[in-house]
Scaffold this active site. Structure first.
Site, PDB file in Angstrom:
ATOM      1  N   LYS A 172      60.759  13.732  16.232  1.00 21.90           N
ATOM      2  CA  LYS A 172      59.377  13.731  15.641  1.00 21.90           C
ATOM      3  C   LYS A 172      60.607  13.491  14.205  1.00 21.90           C
ATOM      4  O   LYS A 172      60.717  14.254  13.315  1.00 21.90           O
ATOM      5  CB  LYS A 172      58.185  13.850  15.046  1.00 21.90           C
ATOM      6  N   GLY A 225      62.064  20.826   6.693  1.00 23.43           N
ATOM      7  CA  GLY A 225      60.479  19.705   5.960  1.00 23.43           C
ATOM      8  C   GLY A 225      60.316  21.456   4.542  1.00 23.43           C
ATOM      9  O   GLY A 225      60.565  21.689   4.386  1.00 23.43           O
ATOM     10  N   THR A 229      54.461  23.971   4.992  1.00 20.71           N
ATOM     11  CA  THR A 229      54.711  22.805   6.182  1.00 20.71           C
ATOM     12  C   THR A 229      55.096  24.051   7.690  1.00 20.71           C
ATOM     13  O   THR A 229      54.462  24.440   8.289  1.00 20.71           O
ATOM     14  CB  THR A 229      55.288  21.688   6.526  1.00 20.71           C
ATOM     15  N   GLU A 247      64.049  24.811   7.818  1.00 20.60           N
ATOM     16  CA  GLU A 247      65.173  24.134   6.738  1.00 20.60           C
ATOM     17  C   GLU A 247      64.118  23.798   5.474  1.00 20.60           C
ATOM     18  O   GLU A 247      63.865  22.883   5.790  1.00 20.60           O
ATOM     19  CB  GLU A 247      65.804  23.514   7.324  1.00 20.60           C
ATOM     20  N   CYS A 281      67.080  19.011  -0.960  1.00 17.94           N
ATOM     21  CA  CYS A 281      66.800  20.079  -0.790  1.00 17.94           C
ATOM     22  C   CYS A 281      67.253  21.078  -1.866  1.00 17.94           C
ATOM     23  O   CYS A 281      67.038  21.507  -2.314  1.00 17.94           O
ATOM     24  CB  CYS A 281      66.507  20.287   0.845  1.00 17.94           C
ATOM     25  N   GLU A 383      58.924  23.537  -6.645  1.00 20.38           N
ATOM     26  CA  GLU A 383      59.659  22.633  -6.191  1.00 20.38           C
ATOM     27  C   GLU A 383      58.901  21.266  -6.115  1.00 20.38           C
ATOM     28  O   GLU A 383      57.607  20.648  -5.915  1.00 20.38           O
ATOM     29  CB  GLU A 383      60.107  22.782  -4.766  1.00 20.38           C
TER      30      GLU A 383
HETATM   31  P1  NAD Z   1      56.548  17.896   5.137  1.00 16.62           P
HETATM   32  O1  NAD Z   1      56.792  19.014   5.045  1.00 16.62           O
HETATM   33  O2  NAD Z   1      55.761  17.362   4.491  1.00 16.62           O
HETATM   34  O3  NAD Z   1      57.025  17.300   7.170  1.00 16.62           O
HETATM   35  C1  NAD Z   1      58.534  17.290   7.541  1.00 16.62           C
HETATM   36  C2  NAD Z   1      58.334  16.631   8.750  1.00 16.62           C
HETATM   37  O4  NAD Z   1      57.315  17.184   9.246  1.00 16.62           O
HETATM   38  C3  NAD Z   1      57.831  15.481   9.262  1.00 16.62           C
HETATM   39  O5  NAD Z   1      58.276  14.661  10.062  1.00 16.62           O
HETATM   40  C4  NAD Z   1      56.146  15.682   9.101  1.00 16.62           C
HETATM   41  O6  NAD Z   1      55.459  14.561   9.400  1.00 16.62           O
HETATM   42  C5  NAD Z   1      56.279  16.655   9.610  1.00 16.62           C
HETATM   43  N1  NAD Z   1      54.858  17.095   9.956  1.00 16.62           N
HETATM   44  C6  NAD Z   1      54.044  17.875   8.488  1.00 16.62           C
HETATM   45  N2  NAD Z   1      53.105  18.501   9.158  1.00 16.62           N
HETATM   46  C7  NAD Z   1      53.224  18.531  10.391  1.00 16.62           C
HETATM   47  C8  NAD Z   1      52.794  19.923  11.277  1.00 16.62           C
HETATM   48  N3  NAD Z   1      51.490  20.746  10.590  1.00 16.62           N
HETATM   49  N4  NAD Z   1      53.564  20.042  12.382  1.00 16.62           N
HETATM   50  C9  NAD Z   1      54.226  20.001  12.478  1.00 16.62           C
HETATM   51  N5  NAD Z   1      55.405  18.776  11.914  1.00 16.62           N
HETATM   52  C10 NAD Z   1      54.430  18.066  11.028  1.00 16.62           C
HETATM   53  O7  NAD Z   1      58.584  17.754   4.186  1.00 16.62           O
HETATM   54  P2  NAD Z   1      58.765  15.780   3.688  1.00 16.62           P
HETATM   55  O8  NAD Z   1      58.388  15.926   2.533  1.00 16.62           O
HETATM   56  O9  NAD Z   1      59.111  14.911   4.939  1.00 16.62           O
HETATM   57  O10 NAD Z   1      59.807  16.530   3.324  1.00 16.62           O
HETATM   58  C11 NAD Z   1      60.099  16.991   1.751  1.00 16.62           C
HETATM   59  C12 NAD Z   1      60.673  18.854   1.509  1.00 16.62           C
HETATM   60  O11 NAD Z   1      61.903  19.360   2.981  1.00 16.62           O
HETATM   61  C13 NAD Z   1      60.916  19.423   0.724  1.00 16.62           C
HETATM   62  O12 NAD Z   1      59.924  20.599   0.285  1.00 16.62           O
HETATM   63  C14 NAD Z   1      62.615  20.031   0.643  1.00 16.62           C
HETATM   64  O13 NAD Z   1      62.579  20.409  -0.028  1.00 16.62           O
HETATM   65  C15 NAD Z   1      61.709  19.837   2.264  1.00 16.62           C
HETATM   66  N6  NAD Z   1      63.899  19.948   2.846  1.00 16.62           N
HETATM   67  C16 NAD Z   1      64.597  20.658   2.951  1.00 16.62           C
HETATM   68  C17 NAD Z   1      65.748  20.641   3.956  1.00 16.62           C
HETATM   69  C18 NAD Z   1      66.864  22.054   3.564  1.00 16.62           C
HETATM   70  O14 NAD Z   1      67.655  21.989   4.696  1.00 16.62           O
HETATM   71  N7  NAD Z   1      65.897  23.349   3.555  1.00 16.62           N
HETATM   72  C19 NAD Z   1      66.449  19.451   3.525  1.00 16.62           C
HETATM   73  C20 NAD Z   1      65.645  18.330   3.275  1.00 16.62           C
HETATM   74  C21 NAD Z   1      64.418  18.706   2.928  1.00 16.62           C
END
Ligand code: NAD
Length: 480
Positions: A172, A225, A229, A247, A281, A383
Site C-alpha cells: 500500500k 512512516g 503510526t 523505519e 527522514c 520531528e
Molecule cells: P505516515 O505514518 O502518516 O504514513 C505512512 C504510511 O502508513 C502511509 O502509506 C499511510 O497511509 C500508512 N498508514 C497510516 N496509518 C496507518 C495504520 N493505522 N496502519 C497501517 N498503515 C497506516 O507517514 P508519512 O506522513 O507518509 O511519512 C512521513 C514519516 O515517515 C516521517 O515521520 C518520516 O521520518 C518517516 N520516514 C521514515 C523513513 C525511514 O527510513 N526511517 C523514510 C521515509 C520517511
C-alpha cells in the site's frame, strides 16, 4: 482526470466500496487523479491472490527470480523520465531531484537485490559427527506500507528483496503519492510478471493499511512512516508474532566541529537540512556549531540557503519545490509559530514565497532557519519533517554528544571535522543507526539502514533485507 485502480492478481481492479480519494498536485493544488478507497474486503482479495501465487513463485530458482528483478529494472529504466515527472508532480519535489534520486534509485533497487541474491551464501556448520545446513525459506505473503516522501524509491526498496526471497507481496503506497506505484504495476503487467506476485491496494492508512497489518495470512510487515503510526502498526502486528521492520521518524543532528572545512560543512549542512524540502527522514534538522565558529558558519549558512532556487518543481533549475500537501504545510507553519513563542529568532524564511499565479494554490514554504532556541525546546526536539532547521552552539565534544542524544529519536546524523579520528569517535558516541562524517546521504546499499530508540526496529539494506524477508531454518544431519 486519471482514475487509477488497484492491481490484484495481475488485473487492474476497482475497489469494492466504489469510493475514491482525490489526488492533488501539491505545487498547484489541482486535483488530477482519483485513487480507489480500498478497505479490508479489497485487502482480503489481494492477500488471497498473493497466497495462491506464492508456491509457484517460490518454486522458481534464485537465478530465475533474479532474472525477473533485472527485467523489472530494465522496464522501469525505459520509463525513467515518466517516473521522475510523475514523482515531481505527486510530491512537489524538483524534477532534477526526482530524476537524480527517485527514478534512478528505483531502478537500482531492483538491480541491486538481483545481484545480492546471487551473492547470498548458504551457511553450513560442521560438527564432529554432523553437519548443519541453514536454509532460507520464504515467509509467504508480506505486507509493505510506504510513505509519501520517496514513493517509488522506498516501495522498490521493499518489493525487490521480498520477491528475491520467494515471497509474494501486498503493498500500500501513501494515499498522497500513489502514481508511481501504479506506473510500476503497469510495467509488471506489461512484462508479464506472474499474476498475484505483486498486488497493490490503494487507500487510507487507517482502513487499507491497517487491514494489511491485521491480516492473519500476512506473515511480515515492512513499514516506513511516522513514529506514531509505527506504534499502531506494532501494536496490531505483535500479538500475531509477525516479523516486523519499522523505519520511522528522526530528528537528526548535524555537528560542525571547530576544525571543520567550512566550504564543505556549509554546503553539506544546507543539503542535509533542505533536500526534498526537508522531507527526508535522514535530514539534519538540528545543527550544532562549535561556539568559536558559530558567527561565521551561521553567516555563510544563511547565505548558502538563500541562494537556493525556490519555485515550480517542473522547472529544470528549481532546487526547492513545494511541500507534499497543504495539511503538512499547516503543521510545519505551526512549528514556526511555536518556535517564536519558544523564544526563537527566524534568520531566514519563515514565510510563503511569492511565486507565479499558477502556483498560488501550491503548498510552498521558504527554507527556514531558526536561531536562539534551547536545544531541548519542542521545535528542536520533535520531528517537523519539513524545511525548518534550528541552530545551536556547543562548547565541548561531551556537551554536543549529550545534545545529539537527547531526543526520542536515533536515526542518523553527520559530523564535520578535518580530524577523521575525532569524527569517527564522535560518530560512535551518537546513539543512532547511521552517522556520516564529512558527507551526508552518501549511500552504499549493502550497509545497514535503520534507527534506534523511537526511530524504528530492525535494519534494512543488503543481506539484512534478504534475511528479513525470509525465515532461517536449520537442518542438522548426523553423519553416516
Ligand atoms: P505516515 O505514518 O502518516 O504514513 C505512512 C504510511 O502508513 C502511509 O502509506 C499511510 O497511509 C500508512 N498508514 C497510516 N496509518 C496507518 C495504520 N493505522 N496502519 C497501517 N498503515 C497506516 O507517514 P508519512 O506522513 O507518509 O511519512 C512521513 C514519516 O515517515 C516521517 O515521520 C518520516 O521520518 C518517516 N520516514 C521514515 C523513513 C525511514 O527510513 N526511517 C523514510 C521515509 C520517511
Amino acid at each position: 482526470m486519471e482514475e487509477i485502480l488497484n492491481f490484484i492478481g495481475g488485473k487492474f481492479t476497482p475497489c469494492s466500496s466504489g469510493q475514491s480519494i482525490d489526488n492533488l498536485a501539491p505545487a498547484t493544488g489541482e486535483v488530477y487523479s482519483k485513487i480507489p478507497r480500498s478497505d479490508a474486503t479489497d485487502v482480503d482479495i489481494a492477500v488471497a491472490a498473493a497466497e495462491s501465487a506464492q508456491p509457484a513463485w517460490s518454486a522458481l530458482s534464485r537465478n530465475e527470480r533474479s532474472a525477473w528483478l533485472v527485467r523489472i529494472a530494465e522496464a522501469l529504466e525505459t520509463r525513467s523520465e515518466e517516473i521522475a515527472v510523475a514523482e515531481s508532480r505527486d510530491t512537489g519535489k524538483p524534477i532534477s531531484l526526482a530524476r537524480a534520486v527517485d527514478s534512478t534509485r528505483s531502478v537500482n533497487n531492483f538491480r541491486f537485490f538481483a545481484k545480492m541474491l546471487g551473492e547470498r551464501q548458504q551457511e553450513t556448520y560442521a560438527m564432529s559427527d554432523a553437519t548443519n545446513h541453514v536454509v532460507d525459506k520464504p515467509i509467504g505473503v508480506v505486507g509493505l506500507i510506504t510513505p509519501w516522501n520517496l514513493p517509488l524509491y522506498l516501495l522498490s526498496w521493499k518489493i525487490a528483496p521480498a520477491l528475491a526471497m520467494g515471497n509474494t507481496v501486498v503493498a500500500k503506497p501513501s494515499e498522497l503519492t500513489p502514481m508511481t506505484a501504479h506506473l510500476l504495476c503497469e510495467i509488471l503487467a506489461d512484462i508479464g510478471l506472474p499474476a498475484g506476485v505483486v498486488n497493490v491496494v490503494h487507500g487510507y492508512g487507517g482502513e487499507c493499511g491497517a487491514a494489511i497489518v491485521a491480516h492473519p495470512k500476512v506473515g511480515a510487515i515492512s513499514f516506513t512512516g511516522g513514529t506514531a503510526t509505527g506504534r499502531v502498526v506494532a501494536a496490531s502486528a505483535a500479538p500475531m508474532f509477525k516479523k516486523l521492520s519499522l523505519e520511522l521518524g528522526g530528528k537528526n543532528a548535524t555537528i560542525i566541529l571547530e576544525d571543520a572545512d567550512l566550504d564543505l560543512a556549509v554546503a553539506g549542512a544546507a543539503r542535509a537540512a533542505f533536500m526534498n524540502q526537508g522531507q527526508v527522514c535522514l535530514c539534519g534538522s538540528r545543527i550544532f556549531i562549535a561556539d568559536s565558529i558559530r558567527p561565521e558558519f551561521t553567516r555563510r549558512f544563511v547565505e548558502q540557503v538563500e541562494k537556493m532556487v525556490v519555485g515550480d518543481p517542473s522547472f529544470e533549475d528549481t532546487e526547492f519545490g513545494s511541500l507534499v500537501s497543504h495539511e503538512h504545510r499547516d503543521k510545519v507553519e505551526s512549528y514556526i509559530e511555536l518556535a517564536l513563542r519558544e523564544g526563537g529568532t527566524i534568520l531566514s524564511g519563515g514565510a510563503r514565497p511569492e511565486l507565479s499565479a499558477r502556483l498560488d494554490s501550491g503548498a510552498f514554504l521558504l527554507p527556514t532557519i531558526i536561531d536562539g532556541l534551547a536545544q531541548d525546546s519542542r521545535c528542536a526536539s520533535e520531528e517537523i519533517f519539513g524545511p525548518v532547521v534550528t541552530l545551536h552552539g556547543f562548547s565541548s565534544d561531551a556537551e554536543v554528544i549529550g545534545f545529539a542524544n537527547s531526543t526520542e529519536y536515533g536515526l542518523a546524523g553527520s559530523v564535520w571535522t578535518t580530524d577523521l579520528g575525532r569524527g569517527r569517535a564522535m560518530a560512535e558516541s551518537i546513539d543512532s543507526g547511521m552517522v556520516w562524517v564529512n558527507c551526508w546521504l552518501h549511500r552504499d546499499l549493502r550497509v545497514p539502514f535503520g534507527g534506534t530508540k523511537n526511530s524504528g526496529v530492525g535494519r534494512e539494506g543488503g543481506q539484512r533485507s534478504l534475511a528479513f524477508y525470509s525465515e532461517a531454518m536449520n537442518i542438522c544431519i548426523l553423519d553416516d
